[in-house]
Write a protein that holds these residues in place. Structure first.
Motif, PDB file in Angstrom:
ATOM      1  N   MET A  53       6.447   4.164   5.125  1.00 36.21           N
ATOM      2  CA  MET A  53       6.913   3.007   4.678  1.00 36.21           C
ATOM      3  C   MET A  53       5.556   2.102   4.065  1.00 36.21           C
ATOM      4  O   MET A  53       4.551   2.166   4.935  1.00 36.21           O
ATOM      5  N   GLU A  54       5.581   1.679   2.858  1.00 34.61           N
ATOM      6  CA  GLU A  54       4.780   0.597   2.667  1.00 34.61           C
ATOM      7  C   GLU A  54       5.140  -0.755   3.113  1.00 34.61           C
ATOM      8  O   GLU A  54       6.202  -0.822   3.457  1.00 34.61           O
ATOM      9  N   TRP A  55       4.109  -1.398   3.284  1.00 35.11           N
ATOM     10  CA  TRP A  55       4.268  -2.817   4.048  1.00 35.11           C
ATOM     11  C   TRP A  55       5.364  -3.620   3.484  1.00 35.11           C
ATOM     12  O   TRP A  55       6.254  -4.376   4.105  1.00 35.11           O
ATOM     13  N   PHE A  56       5.165  -3.814   1.977  1.00 38.30           N
ATOM     14  CA  PHE A  56       5.926  -4.977   1.659  1.00 38.30           C
ATOM     15  C   PHE A  56       7.190  -4.482   0.835  1.00 38.30           C
ATOM     16  O   PHE A  56       8.239  -5.277   0.640  1.00 38.30           O
ATOM     17  N   GLY A  57       7.163  -3.053   0.321  1.00 44.23           N
ATOM     18  CA  GLY A  57       8.341  -2.585  -0.089  1.00 44.23           C
ATOM     19  C   GLY A  57       8.469  -1.078  -0.244  1.00 44.23           C
ATOM     20  O   GLY A  57       8.081  -0.375   0.322  1.00 44.23           O
ATOM     21  N   GLU A  58       9.919  -0.841  -0.155  1.00 42.38           N
ATOM     22  CA  GLU A  58      10.388   0.689   0.205  1.00 42.38           C
ATOM     23  C   GLU A  58      11.270   1.059  -0.870  1.00 42.38           C
ATOM     24  O   GLU A  58      12.513   0.883  -1.041  1.00 42.38           O
ATOM     25  N   SER A  59      10.410   1.969  -1.980  1.00 40.93           N
ATOM     26  CA  SER A  59      11.528   2.435  -3.056  1.00 40.93           C
ATOM     27  C   SER A  59      12.509   3.534  -2.583  1.00 40.93           C
ATOM     28  O   SER A  59      13.434   3.164  -3.140  1.00 40.93           O
ATOM     29  N   GLY A  60      12.369   4.007  -1.494  1.00 40.47           N
ATOM     30  CA  GLY A  60      13.636   5.100  -1.201  1.00 40.47           C
ATOM     31  C   GLY A  60      14.804   4.465  -0.816  1.00 40.47           C
ATOM     32  O   GLY A  60      16.078   5.022  -0.225  1.00 40.47           O
ATOM     33  N   PRO A  77       7.008  -8.294  -5.929  1.00 39.89           N
ATOM     34  CA  PRO A  77       5.906  -9.439  -6.665  1.00 39.89           C
ATOM     35  C   PRO A  77       5.672 -10.175  -5.284  1.00 39.89           C
ATOM     36  O   PRO A  77       5.984 -10.357  -4.234  1.00 39.89           O
ATOM     37  N   LYS A  78       4.280 -10.623  -5.538  1.00 39.79           N
ATOM     38  CA  LYS A  78       3.461 -11.435  -4.752  1.00 39.79           C
ATOM     39  C   LYS A  78       4.097 -12.464  -3.879  1.00 39.79           C
ATOM     40  O   LYS A  78       4.274 -12.697  -2.774  1.00 39.79           O
ATOM     41  N   TRP A  79       4.658 -13.374  -4.672  1.00 39.54           N
ATOM     42  CA  TRP A  79       5.448 -14.305  -4.209  1.00 39.54           C
ATOM     43  C   TRP A  79       6.722 -14.115  -3.375  1.00 39.54           C
ATOM     44  O   TRP A  79       6.952 -14.741  -2.451  1.00 39.54           O
ATOM     45  N   HIS A  80       7.263 -13.046  -3.813  1.00 44.08           N
ATOM     46  CA  HIS A  80       8.483 -12.400  -3.048  1.00 44.08           C
ATOM     47  C   HIS A  80       8.021 -11.746  -1.624  1.00 44.08           C
ATOM     48  O   HIS A  80       8.686 -12.120  -0.626  1.00 44.08           O
ATOM     49  N   ALA A  81       7.018 -11.206  -1.821  1.00 38.84           N
ATOM     50  CA  ALA A  81       6.225 -10.690  -0.405  1.00 38.84           C
ATOM     51  C   ALA A  81       6.129 -11.609   0.619  1.00 38.84           C
ATOM     52  O   ALA A  81       6.095 -11.880   1.758  1.00 38.84           O
ATOM     53  N   ILE A  82       5.382 -12.939  -0.084  1.00 40.62           N
ATOM     54  CA  ILE A  82       5.108 -14.080   0.895  1.00 40.62           C
ATOM     55  C   ILE A  82       6.503 -14.722   1.617  1.00 40.62           C
ATOM     56  O   ILE A  82       6.307 -15.139   2.621  1.00 40.62           O
ATOM     57  N   ALA A  83       7.377 -14.644   0.606  1.00 37.89           N
ATOM     58  CA  ALA A  83       8.570 -15.236   1.003  1.00 37.89           C
ATOM     59  C   ALA A  83       9.208 -14.491   2.138  1.00 37.89           C
ATOM     60  O   ALA A  83       9.924 -15.006   3.108  1.00 37.89           O
ATOM     61  N   ALA A  84       9.120 -13.139   1.970  1.00 30.67           N
ATOM     62  CA  ALA A  84       9.737 -12.118   3.164  1.00 30.67           C
ATOM     63  C   ALA A  84       8.860 -12.263   4.444  1.00 30.67           C
ATOM     64  O   ALA A  84       9.435 -12.266   5.505  1.00 30.67           O
ATOM     65  N   ILE A  85       7.675 -12.567   4.233  1.00 27.40           N
ATOM     66  CA  ILE A  85       6.889 -12.756   5.446  1.00 27.40           C
ATOM     67  C   ILE A  85       7.266 -14.043   6.151  1.00 27.40           C
ATOM     68  O   ILE A  85       7.450 -14.015   7.509  1.00 27.40           O
ATOM     69  N   ALA A  86       7.501 -15.168   5.307  1.00 29.48           N
ATOM     70  CA  ALA A  86       7.987 -16.303   5.924  1.00 29.48           C
ATOM     71  C   ALA A  86       9.206 -16.344   6.538  1.00 29.48           C
ATOM     72  O   ALA A  86       9.451 -16.740   7.636  1.00 29.48           O
ATOM     73  N   LEU A  87      10.042 -15.657   5.959  1.00 25.97           N
ATOM     74  CA  LEU A  87      11.385 -15.363   6.571  1.00 25.97           C
ATOM     75  C   LEU A  87      11.370 -14.746   7.716  1.00 25.97           C
ATOM     76  O   LEU A  87      11.770 -15.092   8.835  1.00 25.97           O
TER      77      LEU A  87
END
Length: 473
Positions: free
Chosen positions: A1-8, A287-297
């Motif tokens: 898995m990639e760290w921020f997204g999973e296309s599968g 998107p970068k801002w979405h990745a940051i939001a996921a980390i904060a969550l």
């Protein structure tokens, strides 16, 4: 898995979002159809009176800003429309920020309802819907990859839901440890369905096998949700199968359906592609801002998970409890203790001047809870009959009903239209009764021989008076 997204997992998210939209739709329809009689301005436990005793901090809700029955109805129907849009995938047609806003609004609207719902909304599936609904805000939409951190947070919810239900059984009734609880549960569960009678009459060895399967699904399988694929998908499939068994054997509102929806998010998209004729779009990175939001969550959920995680192993394990007013990270569990005898509170009315035993008393029939022994139980889940469920609790102990049952009797004496809509049959359609009382009966499923001889699904015996007659005025 990639760290921020999973296309599968695009198809996995597709299934999850549509399933969650369906559950939201049912929840808002239940609220719209039942609130006037239960928590409306003239309901059994009115919201305005409740708001006078609670601050925003104690029960965050938009109804602290303004409340009227029309505004509540507007909130509920707007939520239903939004949920329908989510169910049909409108979120995938919107920009990512707009899709997130849609899911956020769904969560805010339902949170506002739950936090003023009082005893009528004190069920574990309310908190579960809010916790899952909050995570759904961040799972993405359209061609954007679902953030892998959010996918794992959904698995963390599913783990606590299943493992918590298993542990509370280990901490609770000894019949779970000697594999005999299913000798009683199908008969004494809050609201049996059309097949519960048949499940109850399964051979006892099969009942013991049911308990063993439950323990395996709730105490062992959840750990494999975090394993690599295809092991995680297989664990999710086992949970889907066991939850489907619960769906066909009883009425538990949307608890089982929402658990299945959670499990669908775990199943590998490659598995879904074999059964769903959809081609995943060309995956776009998170998107970068979405990745940051996921980390904060994720950081927020980790911080709030300490007490729910500790509760899983506590000897005084709390059942279906929210440690925060936003229901962000909760603890779950059900049926730590199983009742051996089924009691039912039956409401009766009479037109007689005096409420004596010699008067002609006629019963009120509820939509879901047992009443007429000859009426077969029906399937209502995922729809939630709130009054019927509270009547089950009232039969367990009068303390569950002391704030609303006398008011319910007064509403029946008045032939209140909103209240009568919650019932299956009004025996006083033309003239209101002069008196309404409540009596306690013990119910059991008929045997196969009794069923064949009499046609009845239940056998009942009178136990005692439950509530003194309530008259006009």
């Amino acid at each position: 898995m990639e760290w921020f997204g999973e296309s599968g997992y695009w198809l996995s998210r597709w299934m999850f979002q549509r399933g969650l939209g369906l559950v939201y739709l049912v929840a808002f329809l239940v609220a719209a159809n039942q609130f006037r009689a239960l928590i409306g301005s003239r309901g059994l436990t009115p919201i305005p009176r409740y708001l006078e005793q609670r601050s925003w901090r104690q029960s965050p809700s938009i109804f602290h800003i303004y409340y009227s029955d029309r505004f509540f109805a507007l909130v509920a129907w707007c939520g239903a429309v939004l949920a329908g849009a989510a169910m049909f995938g409108i979120g995938d047609l919107l920009p990512l920020w707009a899709s997130m806003a849609m899911w956020a609004l769904l969560w805010i609207l339902y949170l506002s309802i739950v936090n003023v719902g009082q005893a009528w909304y004190g069920f574990g599936w309310e908190s579960l819907l809010l916790e899952v609904g909050f995570l759904a805000i961040f799972i993405g939409a359209g061609p954007a990859e679902p953030p892998v951190l959010v996918l794992f947070l959904l698995r963390w919810v599913l783990f606590r839901l299943e493992f918590g239900a298993g542990m509370i059984k280990m901490h609770g009734d000894h019949c779970w440890r000697d594999f005999t609880c299913l000798y009683y549960h199908h008969e004494t569960q809050p609201m049996p369905n059309a097949l519960s009678w048949h499940f109850h009459h399964l051979p006892k060895p099969l009942h013991r096998l049911e308990v063993a399967g439950n323990h395996f699904a709730q105490l062992v399988v959840p750990f494999f949700l975090f394993a690599p694929q295809p092991v995680a998908s297989l664990a999710a499939v086992i949970i889907v199968v066991t939850q489907t068994w619960l769906v066909v054997s009883g009425n538990f509102a949307w608890l089982n359906i929402l658990t299945i929806v959670l499990a669908l998010s775990v199943i590998d998209g490659a598995w879904w592609s074999k059964v769903i004729p959809l081609n995943a779009p060309v995956a776009e990175p998170v998107p970068k801002w979405h990745a940051i939001a996921a980390i904060a969550l994720t950081a927020l959920v980790i911080a709030l998970s300490f007490r729910p995680a500790r509760n899983l192993f506590s000897r005084q394990q709390l059942m279906n409890y929210s440690f925060d007013k936003l229901h962000l990270v909760n603890t779950y569990g059900a049926f730590g203790r199983v009742t051996r005898t089924r009691y039912e509170v039956i409401l009766e009315g009479t037109e007689a001047d005096q409420p004596t035993d010699d008067a002609e008393w006629r019963e009120y029939d509820f939509k879901g809870k047992p009443g007429d022994p000859y009426r077969r139980p029906r399937q209502f889940a995922p729809y939630h009959l709130r009054l019927d469920w509270l009547m089950w609790f009232a039969a367990i102990s009068p303390r569950y009903a002391q704030t609303w049952l006398p008011r319910l009797a007064r509403k029946l004496v008045e032939n209140d239209p909103a209240t009568l809509k919650l019932l299956r049959h009004n025996p006083f359609a033309e003239t209101p009764p002069r008196w309404v009382r409540a009596r306690m009966y013990v119910y059991r499923f008929t045997t196969r021989a009794e069923r064949e001889r009499t046609g009845a699904w239940w056998h009942r015996e009178f136990v005692s008076d439950y509530m003194a007659p309530v008259g006009r005025g």
